[in-house]
Design a protein around this motif. Sequence first.
Motif, PDB file in Angstrom:
ATOM      1  N   CYS B 122      82.970  89.752  18.616  1.00  0.00           N
ATOM      2  CA  CYS B 122      82.831  90.033  19.949  1.00  0.00           C
ATOM      3  C   CYS B 122      82.383  91.271  19.956  1.00  0.00           C
ATOM      4  N   VAL B 123      83.174  91.687  19.593  1.00  0.00           N
ATOM      5  CA  VAL B 123      83.051  93.818  18.894  1.00  0.00           C
ATOM      6  C   VAL B 123      81.463  93.590  18.329  1.00  0.00           C
ATOM      7  N   SER B 124      81.227  93.128  17.427  1.00  0.00           N
ATOM      8  CA  SER B 124      79.522  93.684  16.648  1.00  0.00           C
ATOM      9  C   SER B 124      78.351  92.850  18.278  1.00  0.00           C
ATOM     10  N   MET B 125      78.950  92.553  19.073  1.00  0.00           N
ATOM     11  CA  MET B 125      78.088  91.426  19.823  1.00  0.00           C
ATOM     12  C   MET B 125      77.471  92.889  20.526  1.00  0.00           C
ATOM     13  N   PRO B 126      75.501  93.346  20.475  1.00  0.00           N
ATOM     14  CA  PRO B 126      75.148  94.345  21.129  1.00  0.00           C
ATOM     15  C   PRO B 126      75.786  94.811  22.621  1.00  0.00           C
ATOM     16  N   LYS B 127      75.020  96.332  23.174  1.00  0.00           N
ATOM     17  CA  LYS B 127      75.760  96.167  24.695  1.00  0.00           C
ATOM     18  C   LYS B 127      74.748  95.358  25.356  1.00  0.00           C
ATOM     19  N   ILE B 128      75.076  95.106  26.557  1.00  0.00           N
ATOM     20  CA  ILE B 128      74.233  94.803  27.535  1.00  0.00           C
ATOM     21  C   ILE B 128      74.233  95.373  29.341  1.00  0.00           C
ATOM     22  N   SER B 129      73.179  95.019  29.714  1.00  0.00           N
ATOM     23  CA  SER B 129      72.537  95.992  31.151  1.00  0.00           C
ATOM     24  C   SER B 129      72.391  95.486  31.947  1.00  0.00           C
ATOM     25  N   THR B 130      71.293  94.863  31.935  1.00  0.00           N
ATOM     26  CA  THR B 130      70.953  93.309  32.848  1.00  0.00           C
ATOM     27  C   THR B 130      70.690  92.307  32.283  1.00  0.00           C
ATOM     28  N   ASN B 131      71.433  92.130  31.449  1.00  0.00           N
ATOM     29  CA  ASN B 131      70.580  90.541  30.743  1.00  0.00           C
ATOM     30  C   ASN B 131      71.870  90.195  29.191  1.00  0.00           C
ATOM     31  N   GLY B 132      72.023  89.243  29.161  1.00  0.00           N
ATOM     32  CA  GLY B 132      73.579  89.330  28.538  1.00  0.00           C
ATOM     33  C   GLY B 132      74.674  88.642  28.745  1.00  0.00           C
ATOM     34  N   ALA B 133      75.620  88.458  27.551  1.00  0.00           N
ATOM     35  CA  ALA B 133      76.541  88.774  27.795  1.00  0.00           C
ATOM     36  C   ALA B 133      77.425  89.065  26.489  1.00  0.00           C
ATOM     37  N   ILE B 134      78.701  88.956  26.925  1.00  0.00           N
ATOM     38  CA  ILE B 134      79.248  89.128  25.389  1.00  0.00           C
ATOM     39  C   ILE B 134      80.952  88.855  25.358  1.00  0.00           C
ATOM     40  N   TYR B 135      81.127  87.707  24.550  1.00  0.00           N
ATOM     41  CA  TYR B 135      82.423  86.682  24.611  1.00  0.00           C
ATOM     42  C   TYR B 135      83.117  86.744  23.652  1.00  0.00           C
ATOM     43  N   CYS B 136      84.400  86.861  23.682  1.00  0.00           N
ATOM     44  CA  CYS B 136      85.272  86.697  23.229  1.00  0.00           C
ATOM     45  C   CYS B 136      86.064  85.462  22.539  1.00  0.00           C
ATOM     46  N   ALA B 137      85.340  84.976  21.585  1.00  0.00           N
ATOM     47  CA  ALA B 137      85.663  83.348  21.837  1.00  0.00           C
ATOM     48  C   ALA B 137      87.824  82.357  21.335  1.00  0.00           C
ATOM     49  N   PRO B 138      87.910  83.577  20.758  1.00  0.00           N
ATOM     50  CA  PRO B 138      89.531  83.081  20.514  1.00  0.00           C
ATOM     51  C   PRO B 138      90.138  82.970  21.814  1.00  0.00           C
TER      52      PRO B 138
END
Lengths: 169, 156
Positions: B122-138
């Motif tokens: 999740c920390v290495s997922m890129p920044k999001i602004s208008t699109n996308g999502a950041i997900y921490c599965a655990p």
Amino acid sequence: MKYSYKLTATAVLASLSVIAFVIENLFPPLFIAGAKMGVSNIFILLTMLLIGKKHAFAVLIVKVVLGSLFAGNPSAILYSLPSGLIALTVETLLFFGVKRVSIVACSVAGAVINVTLQNVTFCIITDSTGYLIYLPYLALIGILSGLIVGFAVYLIIKILPNNLLEKIC
Amino acid sequence: MEKGLNNIKSSNKPFAIFDVAIYLLLAITVLALIFSINACNNSDSNGFNVFIDDQKVLTYIYGDETPSFFNDSNDYIVFDSDKSTITVFLDEKRSEFNVISFDNADKTVQMSNSTCSSSKDCVSMPKISTNGAIYCAPHKLKISPVINQKSDPVVG
């Protein structure tokens, strides 16, 4: 080839695949989270070519299950196993079914299918479509990793002496 | 030796005729994906939502002094406006957490730290602004953008 030789060779290749997978997980991802070079797939393709298709599937399952457990990320099994099985099926069908396709192209096709299916599976499991925007970039990374793995397998087969290959196969 | 192995051994080049068809198909697929993703691109985003296990716990609109908390989440979420971070604690001992960093000027958000796993995807997922999502599965934590939404009143 005796079954004991096949079993031993499969075990060695499976071990190498797991080791490569675990070492790969120690490095940061390539540009996008979860994107790896897929070096462990070299040994799966070598198993497919040298020993047989069924043994390649066995190596894949061992790599995904044990590698994910050793890397401390067991949830990765949910995403990696189905996509890996489908990708290897496609590679097997392409290489043994279509006559004039190189191992490099099979590797590229398998890599792209693997990363895109992993991404889609991830979105389905997490019920979040936001991560789908990375799909084209993951596909490009898949092409790159497929090329590297395919070339590596090609070079290994070319370098191995014929008498050794005849003993193994 | 098997036929496939013989072909590799005897060939001088790592390519074959039908490779072109495969590469062409892949190129068309990638281009189609790029066009379809860009066509679905949302316009503006003025904030982000944080979900834990599919329950919304926080909404932050860029530039606001405080976020909007939901489901008594202000008990385990620490908002630091000076450092532009939101720390989400996931257990009573406060040993498991995610740190969310946001930029009011760029209107972007990313995960800056987590205790989820050794790989910290999740920390290495890129920044999001208008699109996308950041997900921490655990930790089952998700960050997704808010599109042109006004601030909600604080719910205690």
